[in-house]
Scaffold this active site. Structure first.
Site, short mmCIF file in Angstrom:
data_model
loop_
_atom_site.label_atom_id
_atom_site.label_comp_id
_atom_site.label_asym_id
_atom_site.label_seq_id
_atom_site.Cartn_x
_atom_site.Cartn_y
_atom_site.Cartn_z
N GLY A 204 -12.10 4.99 5.96
CA GLY A 204 -11.54 3.79 7.39
C GLY A 204 -11.45 2.12 6.37
N HIS B 60 17.93 30.60 13.34
CA HIS B 60 16.92 31.99 13.25
C HIS B 60 18.15 32.36 12.17
CE1 HIS B 60 15.57 35.12 14.04
NE2 HIS B 60 16.30 36.09 13.90
N THR C 39 0.79 -1.40 0.16
CA THR C 39 -0.25 -0.05 0.16
C THR C 39 1.18 1.16 0.27
OG1 THR C 39 -2.10 -1.07 0.87
CG2 THR C 39 -2.00 1.18 1.22
#
Length: 502
Positions: free
Chosen positions: A300, A475, A75
């Site tokens: 589901g 940063h 899958t």
């Protein structure tokens, strides 16, 4: 669902008994794996690397799975994580092109989206990965059989080949790794709807899409189709989508979906689907009517165990059809094991890989290992994405033995200040005040999954809030917010209910 667990001593005794039996019984294989998805391939390769003679079977390849077609890679590779993420990338470019204008990019004329081109690129990639998985098996000397496997005895697997012939193989150990499949609710006209399998391979791009479901697959496909220009209506039963995730994050995801132009229909289901000349007429549970080109049922998945003949062999299943296993992934039949979605524990590819690795170490590596399900990170690839690790605020309060501290930072990402996009990011840390340990982290915003993987390592190592605070940030970045949240947003007293700011 877990059954009664074997202790390490019992496991070693069982293994020793198995070794004893091996001297008296000849098997075709030390291990035969049914299902060549992520978990099955990992277990086969690692077991072979530990010296085992391994066979594995998988259904013939096709992008859309059924009872008779599947493909090596399973899958995740063929009709799940990988192709979905490719479509998410494709959908994200729509918003990026809009935002680029305020960064000086002059986009003249029409910008067209070519669905079929992306679809072909997606198919090319999953075929490439399918071949890589086959090579990995071959390189590990694992024998691959194309066909449907079923268990006909504690040590025997029958493989029905493409031409219909059946061949049986014996194995000292059998591993079930057949995954799960999408299911549809029994709504009148349900045959007109598709599942996520078909959604990844539609021949024509849907200009009008209706999605039923509130889970991650539903919100991801809603984001994908909307990002590519479709009109999207999302129906779900709860007040917010993504049940089981942190409520504050769920609320932000819902706002972001609406901000991107997706029509939300909370506490609403579908009553009927009717084929018309103009498309599919959809009647909601409130009696409203809609028309769509495609209706996706993302309601589901169920364990893919129905055709394995397990009950006849005596393997215990739960009510949903999931294989019951102990902490070592062993069933009630000592020679039969199971990993991945077929066991319905945590249905994520990395978890199946972990379970498969533990299985190989336990059975063939001489190192009994239990899978550790604490602090498993996961992501929802809606646009922008959501990623979490550890406990949600609600779970933390439920499990608390003392006060809980919640730290949050909501902000407009630097990139958005120039583009003009009004879409806030939210970061959240849950801290056990008694120990100062960070027990949960969540983020909704650009690059959430990439950032959360690093946070997951910190939680796995038992990091404290003080250690987060002492870390120097990068940063400017969104990630630095996780190490600069100094002020408590709220304190939740022991046995109190969580209170969000939304």
């Amino acid at each position: 669902m877990a059954r009664k667990m074997l202790s390490d001593g019992e496991l070693n005794k069982a293994a020793a008994a198995g070794e004893e039996a091996t001297t008296e019984t000849h098997y075709d294989f030390d291990l035969f794996v049914i299902g060549a998805g992520s978990g099955g391939v990992r277990a086969a390769r690692f077991s072979a690397n530990n010296g085992a003679k391994v066979g594995i079977c998988e259904l013939p390849f096709h992008p859309i799975s059924s009872e008779e077609i599947g493909g090596v890679g399973g899958t995740c590779v063929i009709r799940g994580c990988v192709p979905k993420k490719i479509l998410v990338y494709g959908a994200t470019y729509g918003g990026e092109l809009e935002d680029a204008r305020n960064y000086g990019w002059e986009i003249n004329g029409n910008v067209d989206f070519n669905w079929k081109k992306l679809l072909q690129k997606k198919t090319d990639e999953i075929l490439r990965l399918n071949n890589i998985y086959k090579r990995l098996l071959a390189n590990a000397a694992v024998k691959l059989y194309e066909g449907e496997g079923r268990i006909v005895g504690p040590n025997e697997v029958e493989v029905r080949q493409i031409d219909g012939t059946k061949i049986s193989y014996t194995a000292k150990h059998i591993l079930i790794a057949t995954g799960s499949r999408a299911q549809k609710p029994n709504i009148p006209g349900h045959e007109l709807a598709i599942t996520s399998d078909e959604a990844l391979s539609l021949e024509e791009f849907p200009k009008r899409a209706i999605v039923l479901g509130g889970g991650y697959i539903a919100v991801e496909f809603a984001s994908i189709w909307r990002g590519m220009g479709a009109t999207v209506d999302l129906f779900f039963r709860k007040e917010l989508p993504l049940r089981g995730f942190d409520d504050e994050m769920r609320a932000l995801v819902a706002r972001n979906l609406e901000g991107r132009g997706i029509n939300l229909h909370p506490q609403t289901s579908l009553a009927e689907l009717i084929k018309t000349d103009d498309g599919i007429k959809v009647i909601s549970s409130h009696g409203e009517e809609f028309v769509a080109d495609v209706v996706l049922f993302a309601t589901g998945r169920i364990p893919n165990t129905k055709r394995l003949n397990l009950e006849a062999v005596g393997v215990e299943l739960d009510q949903a059809g999931a294989v019951k296993v102990d902490e070592y992934s062993r069933t009630n039949i000592p020679s039969i094991w199971a990993v991945g979605d077929a066991t319905n524990r945590i249905n994520l590819t990395p978890v199946a890989l972990m379970e498969a690795t533990c299985f190989a170490n336990t059975v063939f590596g001489g190192k009994p290992a239990k899978a550790d399900y604490t602090n498993v990170a996961c992501a929802v690839f809606c646009i922008p994405p959501l990623a979490v690790v550890g406990l949600s605020e609600e779970e933390a309060v439920e499990k608390a033995t003392g006060d809980i501290l919640v730290f949050t930072s909501g902000f407009n990402p630097m990139k958005n200040t120039i583009s003009g996009r009004q879409e806030k990011s939210l970061m959240k840390l849950i801290v056990d005040e008694k120990t100062d340990k960070v027990i949960g982290a969540s983020m909704c915003g650009p690059d959430a999954a990439e950032i959360m993987q690093g946070i997951a390592i910190a939680l796995k190592c038992g990091a404290t809030k003080a250690q987060f605070d002492s870390t120097v940030g990068i940063h400017p970045s969104s990630a630095e917010e996780f190490v600069t949240m100094r002020t408590v947003t709220r304190r939740i007293a022991y046995k109190a209910k969580p209170q969000t700011s939304l």
